[in-house]
Write a protein that holds these residues in place. Structure first.
Motif, PDB file in Angstrom:
ATOM      1  N   ALA A  82      32.297  52.005  48.798  1.00  0.00           N
ATOM      2  CA  ALA A  82      33.013  50.755  49.077  1.00  0.00           C
ATOM      3  C   ALA A  82      33.609  50.761  50.480  1.00  0.00           C
ATOM      4  N   LYS A  83      33.467  49.638  51.146  1.00  0.00           N
ATOM      5  CA  LYS A  83      34.116  49.435  52.440  1.00  0.00           C
ATOM      6  C   LYS A  83      34.701  48.021  52.458  1.00  0.00           C
ATOM      7  N   ASP A  84      36.003  47.929  52.619  1.00  0.00           N
ATOM      8  CA  ASP A  84      36.707  46.645  52.675  1.00  0.00           C
ATOM      9  C   ASP A  84      36.384  45.772  51.460  1.00  0.00           C
ATOM     10  N   GLU A  85      36.564  46.357  50.292  1.00  0.00           N
ATOM     11  CA  GLU A  85      36.284  45.647  49.029  1.00  0.00           C
ATOM     12  C   GLU A  85      37.524  45.563  48.148  1.00  0.00           C
ATOM     13  N   ALA A  86      38.702  45.422  48.775  1.00  0.00           N
ATOM     14  CA  ALA A  86      39.951  45.396  48.013  1.00  0.00           C
ATOM     15  C   ALA A  86      39.997  44.267  46.992  1.00  0.00           C
ATOM     16  N   GLU A  87      39.337  43.157  47.273  1.00  0.00           N
ATOM     17  CA  GLU A  87      39.408  42.004  46.381  1.00  0.00           C
ATOM     18  C   GLU A  87      38.563  42.164  45.119  1.00  0.00           C
ATOM     19  N   SER A  88      37.519  42.971  45.180  1.00  0.00           N
ATOM     20  CA  SER A  88      36.589  43.043  44.055  1.00  0.00           C
ATOM     21  C   SER A  88      36.526  44.413  43.378  1.00  0.00           C
ATOM     22  N   ILE A  89      36.984  45.466  44.028  1.00  0.00           N
ATOM     23  CA  ILE A  89      36.755  46.813  43.514  1.00  0.00           C
ATOM     24  C   ILE A  89      37.420  47.050  42.162  1.00  0.00           C
ATOM     25  N   ALA A  90      38.640  46.546  41.963  1.00  0.00           N
ATOM     26  CA  ALA A  90      39.347  46.789  40.701  1.00  0.00           C
ATOM     27  C   ALA A  90      38.591  46.172  39.526  1.00  0.00           C
ATOM     28  N   ALA A  91      38.095  44.947  39.696  1.00  0.00           N
ATOM     29  CA  ALA A  91      37.342  44.292  38.618  1.00  0.00           C
ATOM     30  C   ALA A  91      36.068  45.057  38.313  1.00  0.00           C
ATOM     31  N   THR A  92      35.406  45.575  39.347  1.00  0.00           N
ATOM     32  CA  THR A  92      34.178  46.347  39.144  1.00  0.00           C
ATOM     33  C   THR A  92      34.464  47.618  38.355  1.00  0.00           C
ATOM     34  N   ILE A  93      35.540  48.305  38.685  1.00  0.00           N
ATOM     35  CA  ILE A  93      35.899  49.530  37.968  1.00  0.00           C
ATOM     36  C   ILE A  93      36.241  49.220  36.517  1.00  0.00           C
ATOM     37  N   ARG A  94      37.069  48.213  36.301  1.00  0.00           N
ATOM     38  CA  ARG A  94      37.469  47.876  34.933  1.00  0.00           C
ATOM     39  C   ARG A  94      36.258  47.528  34.074  1.00  0.00           C
ATOM     40  N   ALA A  95      35.321  46.774  34.637  1.00  0.00           N
ATOM     41  CA  ALA A  95      34.127  46.389  33.872  1.00  0.00           C
ATOM     42  C   ALA A  95      33.254  47.601  33.578  1.00  0.00           C
ATOM     43  N   SER A  96      33.152  48.524  34.530  1.00  0.00           N
ATOM     44  CA  SER A  96      32.298  49.697  34.330  1.00  0.00           C
ATOM     45  C   SER A  96      32.862  50.623  33.247  1.00  0.00           C
ATOM     46  N   LYS A  97      34.145  50.504  32.967  1.00  0.00           N
ATOM     47  CA  LYS A  97      34.736  51.328  31.912  1.00  0.00           C
ATOM     48  C   LYS A  97      34.239  50.924  30.532  1.00  0.00           C
ATOM     49  N   ALA A  98      33.602  49.777  30.425  1.00  0.00           N
ATOM     50  CA  ALA A  98      33.048  49.334  29.147  1.00  0.00           C
ATOM     51  C   ALA A  98      31.680  49.950  28.876  1.00  0.00           C
ATOM     52  N   ILE A  99      31.119  50.665  29.848  1.00  0.00           N
ATOM     53  CA  ILE A  99      29.799  51.268  29.688  1.00  0.00           C
ATOM     54  C   ILE A  99      29.909  52.509  28.799  1.00  0.00           C
ATOM     55  N   PRO A 100      29.207  52.552  27.675  1.00  0.00           N
ATOM     56  CA  PRO A 100      29.272  53.727  26.793  1.00  0.00           C
ATOM     57  C   PRO A 100      28.918  55.018  27.535  1.00  0.00           C
ATOM     58  N   ARG A 101      29.659  56.066  27.230  1.00  0.00           N
ATOM     59  CA  ARG A 101      29.497  57.416  27.769  1.00  0.00           C
ATOM     60  C   ARG A 101      30.053  57.585  29.182  1.00  0.00           C
ATOM     61  N   ALA A 102      30.448  56.506  29.853  1.00  0.00           N
ATOM     62  CA  ALA A 102      31.025  56.631  31.190  1.00  0.00           C
ATOM     63  C   ALA A 102      32.448  57.165  31.073  1.00  0.00           C
TER      64      ALA A 102
ATOM     65  N   ASP B  19      43.618  51.954  47.532  1.00  0.00           N
ATOM     66  CA  ASP B  19      44.775  51.738  46.659  1.00  0.00           C
ATOM     67  C   ASP B  19      44.388  50.928  45.429  1.00  0.00           C
ATOM     68  N   ALA B  20      43.579  49.883  45.631  1.00  0.00           N
ATOM     69  CA  ALA B  20      43.157  49.046  44.506  1.00  0.00           C
ATOM     70  C   ALA B  20      42.299  49.838  43.521  1.00  0.00           C
ATOM     71  N   ALA B  21      41.427  50.685  44.047  1.00  0.00           N
ATOM     72  CA  ALA B  21      40.557  51.497  43.187  1.00  0.00           C
ATOM     73  C   ALA B  21      41.367  52.524  42.414  1.00  0.00           C
ATOM     74  N   ARG B  22      42.321  53.132  43.074  1.00  0.00           N
ATOM     75  CA  ARG B  22      43.164  54.143  42.424  1.00  0.00           C
ATOM     76  C   ARG B  22      44.008  53.504  41.320  1.00  0.00           C
ATOM     77  N   SER B  23      44.512  52.323  41.572  1.00  0.00           N
ATOM     78  CA  SER B  23      45.307  51.626  40.570  1.00  0.00           C
ATOM     79  C   SER B  23      44.478  51.247  39.346  1.00  0.00           C
ATOM     80  N   ALA B  24      43.173  51.055  39.551  1.00  0.00           N
ATOM     81  CA  ALA B  24      42.289  50.699  38.445  1.00  0.00           C
ATOM     82  C   ALA B  24      41.797  51.921  37.671  1.00  0.00           C
TER      83      ALA B  24
END
Length: 265
Positions: free
Chosen positions: A17-37, A53-58
């Motif tokens: 990720a580079k300069d993705e503060a607006e979208s990174i948290a949503a991407t991480i949260r959604a990926s947590k729904a993937i079984p076995r991840a 910071d946004a990624a760490r918070s997620a």
């Protein structure tokens, strides 16, 4: 119920990720729904905003490159972080690479994970639906597709897709990765030449499309240059499957089917 193979097999999600503060948290949260991840690693590749910071918070493990090194370097860093966290007494995690701007649609990459978990393929590549607002005339895609076909006989529909799930050993057999935007083209060629199997799997994903403005044309020019250099390097180094294998596998390929060059002793 889907066949997920070995119940102890886990999955690591790696997001350059580079300069993705607006979208990174949503991407991480959604990926947590993937079984076995169970491990989520974000490589903050020299961002000037608050991506890390946004990624760490997620809930992601964040590794920062102090300067932008490019996608290939970020992918390598992420895979090495995962390898250090893999259990000593269990199988290495599968690696799922995601783009940072997938947002809520990141959960739709589960079909990639399923294809590798059940042993059907070594590397599953997402085939995305047409993206709203996408510009361009397909020059980069055609170049990458023809280069992959020249080296392996395979003709993928979306050779530039960055959403990929693969076995850890398959990824490390492709190092060093090609520079910047040539990474997917180079990885596909190297996987197939090394005897691994690949498959394009439809995934209902959405991401930020490259438009027809100046920034969009500049981006596509950079992509074209990097893909060209990637193919030129493999031409000069003669990274190409034997002609017999290319012809045999190429003639029998079907859209969406597993593709592999079968090396016989």
């Amino acid at each position: 119920m889907p066949d997920l193979g070995n119940p102890t097999q886990k999955v690591a999600v790696i997001i350059p990720a580079k300069d993705e503060a607006e979208s990174i948290a949503a991407t991480i949260r959604a990926s947590k729904a993937i079984p076995r991840a169970d491990l989520f690693v974000v490589i903050d590749d020299g961002s000037s905003d608050h991506t890390g910071d946004a990624a760490r918070s997620a809930g992601a493990v964040v590794v920062r490159h102090s300067v932008n090194r490019g996608k290939a370097s970020a992918m390598e860093t992420g895979a090495k972080v995962v390898a250090m966290r893999d259990p000593e007494d269990g199988p290495a995690r599968l690696i799922l690479f995601l783009d940072a701007d997938l947002g809520d649609s990141a959960a739709e990459t589960f079909p990639l994970v399923e294809s590798v978990l059940n042993g059907r393929v070594d590397c599953a590549i997402a085939a995305l639906p047409k993206q709203q607002g996408a510009g361009g005339h397909g020059f980069v895609t055609r170049l990458a597709r023809r280069g992959i076909r020249w080296a392996t006989g395979w003709e993928p529909t979306q050779p530039l897709s960055g959403q990929r799930c693969l076995r850890s050993e398959a990824f490390f057999d492709c190092l060093p990765l090609s520079h910047k935007w040539g990474v997917e083209t180079g990885m596909t060629i190297d996987l197939l030449v090394n005897g691994y199997s690949v498959q394009e799997v439809p995934c209902d994903l959405t991401h930020r499309a490259t438009g027809n403005d100046f920034a969009g044309y500049r981006h596509r020019l950079e992509q074209y240059t990097d893909v060209f250099l990637t193919l030129a390097a493999r031409f000069l180094k003669r990274v190409r499957a034997p002609r017999r294998l290319r012809i045999e596998a190429g003639e029998n390929q079907e859209p969406g089917a597993v593709y592999q060059l079968v090396y016989r002793g």
